[in-house]
Enzyme design. Structure first.
Site, PDB file in Angstrom:
ATOM      1  CE  LYS A 123      -4.467   0.978   0.183  1.00  0.00           C
ATOM      2  NZ  LYS A 123      -5.577   0.176  -0.343  1.00  0.00           N
TER       3      LYS A 123
HETATM    4  P1  NAD Z   1     -12.877   8.096  -2.906  1.00  0.00           P
HETATM    5  O1  NAD Z   1     -11.869   9.130  -2.646  1.00  0.00           O
HETATM    6  O2  NAD Z   1     -13.337   7.867  -4.302  1.00  0.00           O
HETATM    7  O3  NAD Z   1     -14.186   8.354  -2.030  1.00  0.00           O
HETATM    8  C1  NAD Z   1     -14.166   8.488  -0.650  1.00  0.00           C
HETATM    9  C2  NAD Z   1     -15.515   9.063  -0.253  1.00  0.00           C
HETATM   10  O4  NAD Z   1     -15.642   9.007   1.164  1.00  0.00           O
HETATM   11  C3  NAD Z   1     -15.703  10.523  -0.639  1.00  0.00           C
HETATM   12  O5  NAD Z   1     -17.024  10.716  -1.125  1.00  0.00           O
HETATM   13  C4  NAD Z   1     -15.506  11.252   0.669  1.00  0.00           C
HETATM   14  O6  NAD Z   1     -16.189  12.494   0.710  1.00  0.00           O
HETATM   15  C5  NAD Z   1     -16.102  10.259   1.626  1.00  0.00           C
HETATM   16  N1  NAD Z   1     -15.688  10.415   3.013  1.00  0.00           N
HETATM   17  C6  NAD Z   1     -14.445  10.662   3.519  1.00  0.00           C
HETATM   18  N2  NAD Z   1     -14.509  10.747   4.854  1.00  0.00           N
HETATM   19  C7  NAD Z   1     -15.809  10.532   5.198  1.00  0.00           C
HETATM   20  C8  NAD Z   1     -16.508  10.489   6.423  1.00  0.00           C
HETATM   21  N3  NAD Z   1     -15.887  10.670   7.575  1.00  0.00           N
HETATM   22  N4  NAD Z   1     -17.843  10.248   6.393  1.00  0.00           N
HETATM   23  C9  NAD Z   1     -18.494  10.047   5.238  1.00  0.00           C
HETATM   24  N5  NAD Z   1     -17.883  10.080   4.045  1.00  0.00           N
HETATM   25  C10 NAD Z   1     -16.560  10.319   4.038  1.00  0.00           C
HETATM   26  O7  NAD Z   1     -12.278   6.764  -2.267  1.00  0.00           O
HETATM   27  P2  NAD Z   1     -12.650   5.262  -2.594  1.00  0.00           P
HETATM   28  O8  NAD Z   1     -11.691   4.761  -3.605  1.00  0.00           O
HETATM   29  O9  NAD Z   1     -14.110   5.133  -2.824  1.00  0.00           O
HETATM   30  O10 NAD Z   1     -12.237   4.572  -1.215  1.00  0.00           O
HETATM   31  C11 NAD Z   1     -13.125   4.504  -0.113  1.00  0.00           C
HETATM   32  C12 NAD Z   1     -12.693   3.347   0.770  1.00  0.00           C
HETATM   33  O11 NAD Z   1     -12.716   2.127   0.010  1.00  0.00           O
HETATM   34  C13 NAD Z   1     -11.286   3.454   1.342  1.00  0.00           C
HETATM   35  O12 NAD Z   1     -11.268   2.841   2.609  1.00  0.00           O
HETATM   36  C14 NAD Z   1     -10.472   2.612   0.388  1.00  0.00           C
HETATM   37  O13 NAD Z   1      -9.286   2.117   0.974  1.00  0.00           O
HETATM   38  C15 NAD Z   1     -11.453   1.495   0.102  1.00  0.00           C
HETATM   39  N6  NAD Z   1     -11.202   0.743  -1.124  1.00  0.00           N
HETATM   40  C16 NAD Z   1     -11.150   1.364  -2.327  1.00  0.00           C
HETATM   41  C17 NAD Z   1     -10.919   0.602  -3.472  1.00  0.00           C
HETATM   42  C18 NAD Z   1     -10.930   1.204  -4.852  1.00  0.00           C
HETATM   43  O14 NAD Z   1     -10.857   0.440  -5.809  1.00  0.00           O
HETATM   44  N7  NAD Z   1     -11.033   2.507  -5.012  1.00  0.00           N
HETATM   45  C19 NAD Z   1     -10.719  -0.788  -3.369  1.00  0.00           C
HETATM   46  C20 NAD Z   1     -10.805  -1.376  -2.116  1.00  0.00           C
HETATM   47  C21 NAD Z   1     -11.051  -0.606  -1.007  1.00  0.00           C
END
Ligand code: NAD
Length: 464
Positions: A123
């Site tokens: 990561k």
């Molecule tokens: P992103 O940046 O696209 O979206 C994150 C979202 O969460 C945004 O809308 C943001 O405003 C919101 N957010 C942040 N803090 C918040 C809070 N306290 N309360 C409510 N909303 C909040 O990110 P993403 O890629 O969707 O990632 C989100 C999660 O999923 C992370 O934990 C990431 O590690 C995990 N994840 C992502 C992927 C991927 O393919 N993108 C894969 C596996 C896991």
């Protein structure tokens, strides 16, 4: 950087006010709990599997729009490479720390093992607030960070992907930077989540959310939650309206669910009759927030988590459900779209209340699975069509969900046998006996994953 930075919840009032919230310490606690169900593991192997193999920290300068120079800190952690090259996203967020990245890297190792994709765990992250940076500042941060990593990433050693506040555009810059500094070979597999017209896989953008839908559908179909056998007609609340949460909301709605509430970092909106998701997306695109979307009522982010619903999808970030608010969750089923959204104290509270939680290392593994497909396509110079990608993803998610559910049943059916093994070890080797109690799906998934990584470690042998 200290290995452990204990954080406290400012708003918590109960006994959880000093709950451990350092993600790396949480990952270690989860690991220890799982290791207790593997009494046959070779002595000492546990420590190797638990610790990250390598942590790189970079301090680097970037020229800002106003001509000034600002220092940024970035990390890249390679947790384990026994089953294949390191794999894991890159996150841009002001709260990124080495410990957070260590935790996320270890969860990647276990996720890849649960899904049985031939990758290890890694990561990366840079502490920065993309909302306060211009596009070209983000590009310069990316180029400088990737240049600093040099040969510590590579198509067969450590392969980044998107995570919070990084996207296909960021991956395009990563590819370009690596390709410019490593000319003369096919570098496309050095990073996944690229734009489709430059080697990205069809379906990768939606893969994490789609995988979450497939795993949820499979688990419900197998009777995990009494009286809730399908996503159809289920009420759904989604925390986080980004890549994972925003798309999950759409896909669950397409499958017949009613999405009644969503949130982002600035607020939350609800509509008991079901949100008009295209309108919410449009509003967020225009204003940068879901709050204020016409046809919705505002609630706080904390209140959103406590709404009565069938399915709660946590798709924001770590430590959202903790010892201080877990007893107020009124969902019947929780799917962890985010990594590490629940603390061990919350796990215990929800388990005791009979609320099933589909753990992150299964529920959000669709992203890394299609990243693996992208990597294979890049190596073979191919592009699979969307139906092929989604079909293979569904197969992987179904098989892994079955594996985790079956592992839970197997473990809970052999608690006495496991306890007896520890009693014998305590007698013969003087080892401490861990508590052996019924396991939740997180522990079951970890036991499955740790067992698989341990097995390959022993097959390969400890070098030299
Ligand atoms: P992103 O940046 O696209 O979206 C994150 C979202 O969460 C945004 O809308 C943001 O405003 C919101 N957010 C942040 N803090 C918040 C809070 N306290 N309360 C409510 N909303 C909040 O990110 P993403 O890629 O969707 O990632 C989100 C999660 O999923 C992370 O934990 C990431 O590690 C995990 N994840 C992502 C992927 C991927 O393919 N993108 C894969 C596996 C896991």
């Amino acid at each position: 950087m200290p290995v452990s930075e204990e954080l406290t919840i400012k708003t918590a009032t109960g006994p959880a006010a000093h709950e451990e919230l350092n993600p790396y310490q949480i990952a270690r606690q989860q690991f220890d709990r799982a290791a207790a169900y593997l009494p046959d593991l070779k002595s000492g192997l546990i420590e190797f599997l638990k610790r990250p193999g390598r942590t790189i920290t970079l301090e680097f300068p970037v020229e800002m729009e106003d001509g000034s120079v600002r220092m940024f800190t970035g990390h890249r952690v390679l947790h384990n490479r026994v089953r294949g090259p390191g794999k894991g996203g890159i996150r841009y967020h002001p709260d990124v720390t080495a410990d957070e990245v260590r935790a996320l890297a270890s969860w990647m190792t276990w996720k890849c093992a649960v899904l049985d994709v031939p990758f290890g765990g890694a990561k990366g992250g840079v502490a920065c607030d993309t909302k306060k940076l211009s596009q070209s500042e983000v590009k310069r941060i990316t180029r400088r960070y990737i240049t600093g990593l040099g040969d510590d990433i590579g198509p067969h050693t450590d392969i980044p992907a998107p995570d919070m506040y990084t996207d296909a555009q960021t991956m395009a810059w990563i590819y370009d930077t690596y390709d410019m500094t490593h000319p003369g070979k096919n570098n496309l597999p050095v990073v996944t989540g690229k734009p489709v017209d430059m080697g990205g896989s069809l379906g990768r953008r939606e893969a994490t959310a789609r995988g979450c839908l497939y795993a949820t559908t499979r688990a419900l179909g197998r009777g995990l939650v009494k009286g809730l056998s399908s996503v159809k007609n289920a009420t759904v609340v989604v925390q986080g309206f980004g890549n994972v949460g925003g798309i999950a909301a759409e896909l669950f709605q397409e499958s017949g669910a009613r999405v009644i509430g969503v949130s982002d970092s600035t607020g939350a909106v609800v509509n008991a009759r079901g949100l008009d998701l295209p309108q919410v997306t449009q509003h967020k695109k225009r204003t940068g927030a879901v709050a204020g979307c016409p046809g919705t009522s505002p609630v706080s982010g904390e209140e959103l988590l406590e709404i009565e619903c069938d399915i709660l999808i946590l798709a924001a970030m770590e430590n959202q459900v903790r010892g201080d608010n877990a007893s107020r969750i009124r969902a019947r089923f929780v799917a962890e779209g985010a990594n590490g959204p629940m603390t061990p104290a919350a796990d215990k509270i929800l388990f005791d209340r009979g609320i099933a939680v589909l753990p992150d290392i299964l529920a959000n593994a669709g992203g890394v699975t299609v990243s693996y497909f992208e990597w294979v396509q890049n190596i073979e110079n191919e592009q699979w069509d969307l139906a092929e990608v989604n079909g293979k993803l569904e197969q992987k998610m179904n098989r892994s969900t079955d594996g985790v559910l079956e592992m839970q049943q197997r473990l809970n059916g052999s608690l006495e046998e496991i306890s007896a093994k520890w009693a014998k070890l305590a007698q013969t080797k003087g080892v401490e006996r861990p508590p052996i109690t019924p396991v939740d799906l997180r522990t079951a998934a970890l036991v499955l994953a740790v067992g698989r990584v341990a097995q390959v470690t022993l097959e390969r042998g400890i070098w030299p």
